[in-house]
Design a protein around this motif. Structure first.
Motif, PDB file in Angstrom:
ATOM      1  N   LEU A  15       0.821  -1.209   0.000  1.00  0.00           N
ATOM      2  CA  LEU A  15       0.000   0.000   0.000  1.00  0.00           C
ATOM      3  C   LEU A  15       0.860   1.266   0.000  1.00  0.00           C
ATOM      4  N   ARG A  32      -8.018   1.814   0.423  1.00  0.00           N
ATOM      5  CA  ARG A  32      -8.360   0.855   1.481  1.00  0.00           C
ATOM      6  C   ARG A  32      -8.934  -0.394   0.802  1.00  0.00           C
ATOM      7  N   ALA A  36      -7.448  -6.950   2.366  1.00  0.00           N
ATOM      8  CA  ALA A  36      -6.033  -6.604   2.375  1.00  0.00           C
ATOM      9  C   ALA A  36      -5.146  -7.783   2.000  1.00  0.00           C
ATOM     10  N   PHE A  39      -5.421  -8.283  -1.911  1.00  0.00           N
ATOM     11  CA  PHE A  39      -5.397  -7.077  -2.737  1.00  0.00           C
ATOM     12  C   PHE A  39      -4.296  -7.163  -3.787  1.00  0.00           C
TER      13      PHE A  39
END
Length: 317
Positions: A15, A32, A36, A39
């Motif tokens: 990120l 966001r 996660a 992603f």
């Protein structure tokens, strides 16, 4: 061309690397992920000319925003033009979310807070200099956000030309400057409304962009023996005569471009020492008449297909 993917950086840093890449090439955004752990992203950016960046981004499901702290940090006030391949929602300046259909164009000033929710998507983005765009499209300053349906006049031409620049960036500073001018003219036409009055000042760019799209369409369907100017005109939504005029302005014709592109394809195949016969290579390149192919080949290259093929075979021995 600059590119960053999920696999280029450690999982724990993905990120932060993504935020940095997008901030340096487009504008500060905060992401966001919906998940996660899974992603994934693949983003790329190409600097066309001063203040103009063309890019693509492929994301798994993600929420994103351009909050006020990032706006204050980078101070950007240019425009982001995006086209998504899936429907999504965007909220501008804290207002209720708007539903944007796949293929629609959005243009938002970077000095405006926004938030968006994306499904798995591929999006295309162009960063446009605010002053340069406003100079030829003053209407852009009347609001911070513009939503342009895919069916709007000029939208398909703008999207198609931007796609061409992503696929094959122009060489040299002069080529990039010219392409940038065409891109801004097309964006101005869409923003101002594709009326005759709006089109007149950018007519040269409209023709240049359309000609590039016509050429790309020809090259994609080069091997189709039924390909002709009428077929291309139907696909482009213009008249055959308009296409002929565009080529005439270059000092050529549609038929000459098609013939030469097919000859170039044939000579590449012959130079690869293919086991295919000369007639098969000619037919595969879209020629329906072998005698015509041989005459045109000799006229263009000063030699015969047989000699090219023989030379290629000798090199392989």
């Amino acid at each position: 061309m600059q590119r960053l993917t999920t696999f280029d950086v450690p999982a724990r840093d993905r990120l932060s690397y993504l935020h940095d890449f997008v901030a340096r090439h487009v504008a500060g955004l905060r992401f966001r992920p919906a998940d996660a752990d899974s992603f994934a992203f693949d983003v790329s950016a190409y600097f066309l000319d001063a203040g103009t960046t063309i890019g693509t981004a492929c994301y798994s499901a993600v929420h994103g925003e351009r909050p006020r702290d990032l706006m204050a940090a980078d101070g950007r006030q240019d425009y982001l033009m995006t086209i998504h391949t899936t429907d999504y929602e965007v909220a501008i300046a804290g207002k209720p979310p708007l539903s944007i259909r796949a293929g629609d164009i959005t243009l938002v000033n970077e000095a405006t807070a926004m938030a968006f929710a994306l499904p798995n998507t591929l999006l295309k983005v162009v960063a446009l200099n605010e002053a340069r765009l406003a100079a030829i499209a003053p209407r852009v300053r009347t609001q911070a956000f513009h939503h342009i349906p895919a069916q709007a006049g000029g939208a398909a031409l703008l999207t198609g030309y931007a796609d061409l620049l992503r696929a094959a960036a122009p060489d040299g500073e002069a080529g990039r400057t010219l392409a940038g001018n065409h891109l801004y003219d097309l964006a101005a036409l869409v923003v101002q409304g594709a009326t005759n009055a709006a089109a007149e000042p950018v007519r040269a760019s409209l023709g240049a962009a359309r000609l590039e799209l016509v050429k790309a369409e020809v090259l994609r369907h080069l091997t189709d023996p039924e390909l002709n100017v009428s077929v291309i005109a139907r696909r482009q939504g213009v008249t055959p005569r308009y296409i002929q005029r565009l080529f005439e302005q270059e000092g050529s014709t549609f038929s000459e471009f098609l013939r030469d592109a097919r000859l170039d394809l044939a000579v590449r195949s012959l130079g690869n020492a293919s086991a295919a016969t000369i007639s098969a290579i000619a037919f595969d390149a879209g020629f329906g008449d072998l005698s015509y192919f041989n005459r045109a080949f000799r006229q263009r290259f000063g030699t015969t297909p047989k000699e090219i093929k023989a030379t290629a075979l000798r090199r392989r021995q």
